[in-house]
Design a protein around this motif. Structure first.
Motif, PDB file in Angstrom:
ATOM      1  N   GLU A 328      29.611  28.873 -19.205  1.00 52.01           N
ATOM      2  CA  GLU A 328      29.250  28.447 -20.662  1.00 52.01           C
ATOM      3  C   GLU A 328      29.946  27.254 -20.765  1.00 52.01           C
ATOM      4  N   ARG A 329      31.211  26.971 -20.260  1.00 50.30           N
ATOM      5  CA  ARG A 329      31.979  25.478 -20.283  1.00 50.30           C
ATOM      6  C   ARG A 329      31.062  24.423 -19.661  1.00 50.30           C
ATOM      7  N   ILE A 330      30.455  24.831 -18.664  1.00 48.20           N
ATOM      8  CA  ILE A 330      29.439  23.602 -18.031  1.00 48.20           C
ATOM      9  C   ILE A 330      28.189  23.452 -18.737  1.00 48.20           C
ATOM     10  N   GLU A 331      27.507  24.444 -19.406  1.00 49.95           N
ATOM     11  CA  GLU A 331      26.658  24.563 -20.336  1.00 49.95           C
ATOM     12  C   GLU A 331      26.822  23.486 -21.408  1.00 49.95           C
ATOM     13  N   ARG A 332      28.123  23.835 -22.062  1.00 48.15           N
ATOM     14  CA  ARG A 332      28.590  23.001 -23.072  1.00 48.15           C
ATOM     15  C   ARG A 332      28.905  21.534 -22.759  1.00 48.15           C
ATOM     16  N   TYR A 333      29.277  21.121 -21.507  1.00 53.79           N
ATOM     17  CA  TYR A 333      29.453  19.831 -21.085  1.00 53.79           C
ATOM     18  C   TYR A 333      27.971  19.244 -20.913  1.00 53.79           C
ATOM     19  N   HIS A 334      26.979  19.905 -20.502  1.00 56.81           N
ATOM     20  CA  HIS A 334      25.766  19.498 -20.548  1.00 56.81           C
ATOM     21  C   HIS A 334      25.059  19.129 -22.035  1.00 56.81           C
ATOM     22  N   SER A 335      25.542  19.784 -22.773  1.00 56.07           N
ATOM     23  CA  SER A 335      24.953  19.550 -24.296  1.00 56.07           C
ATOM     24  C   SER A 335      25.791  18.359 -24.934  1.00 56.07           C
ATOM     25  N   GLU A 336      26.794  17.947 -24.417  1.00 53.89           N
ATOM     26  CA  GLU A 336      27.292  16.838 -24.910  1.00 53.89           C
ATOM     27  C   GLU A 336      27.834  15.810 -23.669  1.00 53.89           C
ATOM     28  N   PRO A 337      26.778  15.236 -23.074  1.00 57.87           N
ATOM     29  CA  PRO A 337      26.889  14.472 -22.075  1.00 57.87           C
ATOM     30  C   PRO A 337      27.447  13.094 -21.906  1.00 57.87           C
ATOM     31  N   ASP A 338      27.968  12.659 -23.165  1.00 57.17           N
ATOM     32  CA  ASP A 338      28.467  11.486 -23.209  1.00 57.17           C
ATOM     33  C   ASP A 338      30.066  11.598 -23.419  1.00 57.17           C
ATOM     34  N   GLU A 339      30.512  13.062 -23.660  1.00 52.40           N
ATOM     35  CA  GLU A 339      31.730  13.355 -23.837  1.00 52.40           C
ATOM     36  C   GLU A 339      32.780  13.308 -22.571  1.00 52.40           C
ATOM     37  N   GLY A 340      34.110  13.454 -22.741  1.00 54.81           N
ATOM     38  CA  GLY A 340      34.990  13.401 -21.516  1.00 54.81           C
ATOM     39  C   GLY A 340      35.273  11.898 -21.030  1.00 54.81           C
ATOM     40  N   HIS A 341      36.093  12.020 -19.869  1.00 53.37           N
ATOM     41  CA  HIS A 341      36.424  10.524 -19.277  1.00 53.37           C
ATOM     42  C   HIS A 341      35.470  10.184 -18.481  1.00 53.37           C
ATOM     43  N   ILE A 342      35.570   8.666 -18.272  1.00 53.05           N
ATOM     44  CA  ILE A 342      34.804   8.008 -17.375  1.00 53.05           C
ATOM     45  C   ILE A 342      35.363   8.156 -15.922  1.00 53.05           C
ATOM     46  N   PHE A 343      34.800   8.954 -15.266  1.00 51.50           N
ATOM     47  CA  PHE A 343      35.461   9.233 -13.769  1.00 51.50           C
ATOM     48  C   PHE A 343      35.227   7.971 -12.561  1.00 51.50           C
ATOM     49  N   ASP A 344      36.326   7.930 -11.827  1.00 52.25           N
ATOM     50  CA  ASP A 344      35.918   7.232 -10.470  1.00 52.25           C
ATOM     51  C   ASP A 344      34.805   7.863  -9.805  1.00 52.25           C
ATOM     52  N   SER A 345      34.100   6.984  -9.270  1.00 51.87           N
ATOM     53  CA  SER A 345      32.822   7.704  -8.420  1.00 51.87           C
ATOM     54  C   SER A 345      33.121   8.457  -7.158  1.00 51.87           C
ATOM     55  N   SER A 346      34.493   8.534  -6.785  1.00 52.74           N
ATOM     56  CA  SER A 346      34.909   9.378  -5.517  1.00 52.74           C
ATOM     57  C   SER A 346      35.912  10.425  -6.350  1.00 52.74           C
ATOM     58  N   LEU A 347      35.652  11.624  -5.544  1.00 47.17           N
ATOM     59  CA  LEU A 347      36.533  12.730  -5.867  1.00 47.17           C
ATOM     60  C   LEU A 347      38.082  12.419  -5.437  1.00 47.17           C
ATOM     61  N   PHE A 348      38.136  11.418  -4.774  1.00 44.11           N
ATOM     62  CA  PHE A 348      39.404  11.126  -3.952  1.00 44.11           C
ATOM     63  C   PHE A 348      39.656   9.812  -4.404  1.00 44.11           C
TER      64      PHE A 348
END
Length: 359
Positions: A328-348
């Motif tokens: 449900e958290r992941i669903e919520r993130y899909h409903s607010e796609p512009d929220e959250g930090h801008i992440f580096d393109s690599s997991l590492f």
């Protein structure tokens, strides 16, 4: 067999007795499918011995053990189920269209959709694989002949779903809409026995499964979720997570059913443009039915998997499922796609073996 354990045959008969007026066809069908998976289990355990024999290779594909076993497993499922009188048609990952039960056999009132050997590429490296299946009711037709359109039913209409996991033990997990039960194949008596009654997925988890190699293709909501998990105790989730990926849907599903977790095969930006990469009718729908019956949740990111209307028999969708609160958290993130930090393109990208952690 230890005293007190219940065989699959007894289990299905008792389930059918709970429905007055049942004909016994359904319990017979489930046991026929289980028999087919026992035969497949024997073939899988022989690996390359079987892979060098049997079914012909598909056209224009390099020879591999797992492609031969895919075809052999498909042949077994068809041969063991089409003559029983319980089915009107079959559909599988190996078939371009549906396979109506031949006129020589009596046609029944059910439709079977299956992936004969999910995760089959793991055969070449001796990792777990499995068979996934889904049962639908066949619509009545004036001419009695089944059609591909009969399969275009949303997952909520499934009457049964299950999978068999071919691992150190052969496990069968099944739901008929009354919870989820797990069976282990007792090879001494040749029968599945109930060993995991009423399986439940914990609502919370600290584990997730995703193929991190595809990160550059993920949409921002998925990247946001994964990075928050990887940030661990220092991040917004405030706790550490574990990441795993078996590349076998049945193996990851069984792990989630027994220990909790989240599985993500999300929509990505790779060509050719298509909404997902998991087959709806014989992959996502049966797994979603099992997961929901075990207290979890399954989504495409934008909608409940079981409510997706199939557009054609090999319709594919994104698939995210597991512990309910995390999905449900992941669903919520899909409903607010512009929220959250801008992440580096690599997991590492901010911390790895080659780059020190920021100060």
């Amino acid at each position: 067999m230890p005293e007190g354990l219940k065989t699959l045959t007894r289990y299905t008969i008792e389930e059918e007795h709970r429905h007055p007026g049942s004909s016994g066809e359904f319990s017979a069908l489930v046991n026929v499918v289980a028999t087919a998976t026992k035969i497949i289990a024997n073939q899988v355990t022989r690996g390359a011995i079987v892979g060098s024999l049997g079914a012909a290779e598909p056209d224009n594909l390099p020879p591999t053990v797992h492609r031969k076993l895919d075809a052999i497993a498909n042949d077994i499922m068809v041969a063991e189920t089409q003559w029983t009188g319980h089915l009107a048609a079959l559909l599988s990952e190996q078939m371009s269209t549906i396979h109506p039960v031949p006129d020589a056999h009596r046609r029944g009132k059910y439709l079977l959709a299956f992936d004969p050997l999910d995760g089959s590429s793991n055969i070449d490296v001796n990792l777990p694989v499995g068979t996934i299946f889904s049962v639908l009711r066949s619509p009545e037709r004036d001419n009695g002949a089944p059609a591909a359109e009969d399969y275009l039913q949303p997952g909520v209409r499934q009457v049964c779903a299950g999978f068999t996991l071919y691992g150190p033990a052969t496990m069968l997990v099944i739901t008929t809409g009354r919870g989820v039960d797990g069976f282990t194949l007792d090879r001494e008596i040749g029968a599945f026995v109930l060993t995991h009654p009423r399986m439940r997925i914990p609502e919370d988890t600290s584990g997730f499964a995703i193929n991190a190699a595809n990160e550059r293709f993920w949409e921002r909501p998925v990247r946001r979720y994964v990075h928050e998990c990887l940030d661990g105790v220092e991040g917004p989730r405030g706790r550490d997570f574990n990441m795993r990926w078996v590349a076998s849907l049945v193996a990851d599903t069984f792990h989630i059913l027994t220990r909790g977790g989240v599985y993500l095969y999300p929509h990505d930006t790779r060509p050719p443009a298509r909404p997902g990469r998991v087959s709806l009718l014989y992959g996502a729908n049966p797994i979603a039915f099992i997961v929901e019956q075990a207290g979890g949740w399954a989504t495409t990111g934008g909608e409940r998997v079981l409510e997706v209307p199939p557009e054609q028999v090999h319709h594919q969708v994104p698939l995210i499922f597991g512990s309910r609160n995390e999905v449900e958290r992941i669903e919520r993130y899909h409903s607010e796609p512009d929220e959250g930090h801008i992440f580096d393109s690599s997991l590492f990208g901010t911390r790895s073996l080659f780059r020190p952690a920021p100060h």
